[in-house]
Design a protein around this motif. Structure first.
Motif, PDB file in Angstrom:
ATOM      1  N   ARG A 147       0.821  -1.219   0.000  1.00  0.00           N
ATOM      2  CA  ARG A 147       0.000   0.000   0.000  1.00  0.00           C
ATOM      3  C   ARG A 147       0.851   1.263   0.000  1.00  0.00           C
ATOM      4  O   ARG A 147       0.582   2.211  -0.736  1.00  0.00           O
ATOM      5  CB  ARG A 147      -0.943   0.007   1.192  1.00  0.00           C
ATOM      6  N   ILE A 148       1.881   1.270   0.830  1.00  0.00           N
ATOM      7  CA  ILE A 148       2.764   2.435   0.883  1.00  0.00           C
ATOM      8  C   ILE A 148       3.511   2.600  -0.434  1.00  0.00           C
ATOM      9  O   ILE A 148       3.595   3.710  -0.979  1.00  0.00           O
ATOM     10  CB  ILE A 148       3.745   2.315   2.067  1.00  0.00           C
ATOM     11  N   VAL A 200      17.006   3.085   9.633  1.00  0.00           N
ATOM     12  CA  VAL A 200      18.403   3.222   9.207  1.00  0.00           C
ATOM     13  C   VAL A 200      18.918   4.629   9.501  1.00  0.00           C
ATOM     14  O   VAL A 200      20.048   4.807   9.966  1.00  0.00           O
ATOM     15  CB  VAL A 200      18.539   2.880   7.708  1.00  0.00           C
ATOM     16  N   ALA A 201      18.093   5.640   9.268  1.00  0.00           N
ATOM     17  CA  ALA A 201      18.496   7.021   9.547  1.00  0.00           C
ATOM     18  C   ALA A 201      18.722   7.223  11.046  1.00  0.00           C
ATOM     19  O   ALA A 201      19.671   7.910  11.453  1.00  0.00           O
ATOM     20  CB  ALA A 201      17.446   7.987   9.036  1.00  0.00           C
ATOM     21  N   PHE A 202      17.872   6.640  11.870  1.00  0.00           N
ATOM     22  CA  PHE A 202      18.032   6.759  13.318  1.00  0.00           C
ATOM     23  C   PHE A 202      19.327   6.098  13.782  1.00  0.00           C
ATOM     24  O   PHE A 202      20.062   6.667  14.592  1.00  0.00           O
ATOM     25  CB  PHE A 202      16.831   6.136  14.036  1.00  0.00           C
ATOM     26  N   ILE A 203      19.628   4.917  13.271  1.00  0.00           N
ATOM     27  CA  ILE A 203      20.862   4.226  13.639  1.00  0.00           C
ATOM     28  C   ILE A 203      22.079   5.021  13.183  1.00  0.00           C
ATOM     29  O   ILE A 203      23.053   5.177  13.937  1.00  0.00           O
ATOM     30  CB  ILE A 203      20.876   2.792  13.062  1.00  0.00           C
ATOM     31  N   VAL A 225       5.988  -3.431  -3.498  1.00  0.00           N
ATOM     32  CA  VAL A 225       6.395  -3.979  -2.196  1.00  0.00           C
ATOM     33  C   VAL A 225       7.836  -3.586  -1.887  1.00  0.00           C
ATOM     34  O   VAL A 225       8.157  -3.228  -0.748  1.00  0.00           O
ATOM     35  CB  VAL A 225       6.208  -5.509  -2.164  1.00  0.00           C
ATOM     36  N   ALA A 226       8.701  -3.628  -2.878  1.00  0.00           N
ATOM     37  CA  ALA A 226      10.103  -3.247  -2.663  1.00  0.00           C
ATOM     38  C   ALA A 226      10.226  -1.780  -2.280  1.00  0.00           C
ATOM     39  O   ALA A 226      10.948  -1.428  -1.341  1.00  0.00           O
ATOM     40  CB  ALA A 226      10.913  -3.544  -3.921  1.00  0.00           C
ATOM     41  N   VAL A 227       9.516  -0.916  -2.981  1.00  0.00           N
ATOM     42  CA  VAL A 227       9.562   0.516  -2.670  1.00  0.00           C
ATOM     43  C   VAL A 227       8.953   0.772  -1.293  1.00  0.00           C
ATOM     44  O   VAL A 227       9.498   1.535  -0.493  1.00  0.00           O
ATOM     45  CB  VAL A 227       8.837   1.335  -3.764  1.00  0.00           C
ATOM     46  N   GLY A 228       7.844   0.133  -0.993  1.00  0.00           N
ATOM     47  CA  GLY A 228       7.226   0.296   0.319  1.00  0.00           C
ATOM     48  C   GLY A 228       8.109  -0.211   1.437  1.00  0.00           C
ATOM     49  O   GLY A 228       8.185   0.400   2.510  1.00  0.00           O
ATOM     50  N   VAL A 275      10.705   2.393   2.054  1.00  0.00           N
ATOM     51  CA  VAL A 275      10.134   3.532   2.774  1.00  0.00           C
ATOM     52  C   VAL A 275       9.941   3.182   4.252  1.00  0.00           C
ATOM     53  O   VAL A 275      10.145   4.023   5.129  1.00  0.00           O
ATOM     54  CB  VAL A 275       8.801   3.967   2.129  1.00  0.00           C
ATOM     55  N   LEU A 276       9.581   1.947   4.540  1.00  0.00           N
ATOM     56  CA  LEU A 276       9.391   1.534   5.927  1.00  0.00           C
ATOM     57  C   LEU A 276      10.707   1.415   6.691  1.00  0.00           C
ATOM     58  O   LEU A 276      10.754   1.686   7.892  1.00  0.00           O
ATOM     59  CB  LEU A 276       8.650   0.197   5.982  1.00  0.00           C
ATOM     60  N   ILE A 277      11.788   1.027   6.026  1.00  0.00           N
ATOM     61  CA  ILE A 277      13.051   0.773   6.715  1.00  0.00           C
ATOM     62  C   ILE A 277      13.933   2.018   6.819  1.00  0.00           C
ATOM     63  O   ILE A 277      14.798   2.094   7.690  1.00  0.00           O
ATOM     64  CB  ILE A 277      13.820  -0.396   6.057  1.00  0.00           C
TER      65      ILE A 277
END
Length: 64
Positions: A15-16, A53-56, A41-44, A47-49
């Protein structure tokens, strides 16, 4: 139980990804079959991950 969570994450990522790709293509992307479903699904999934990754990366950067 693992199957249910996999399906939920897969549908959420689809959906995303469909929304993102539809936005980028001006509403032409449907993402309903075959390759388009997997691409959405790959793009979503990306976007979910990305926030995790940015926080880490931010934690590593501020720790040094």
């Amino acid at each position: 139980m693992d199957f249910i969570s996999d399906v939920a994450i897969n549908l959420l990522a689809h959906r995303i990804g469909s929304r993102v790709l539809a936005f980028l293509s001006g509403g032409r992307f449907q993402g309903e079959r075959g390759f388009a479903w997997g691409f959405a699904v790959a793009v979503g999934g990306l976007v979910l991950i990305v926030p995790l990754v940015a926080f880490i990366a931010w934690m590593i950067h501020t720790g040094s």
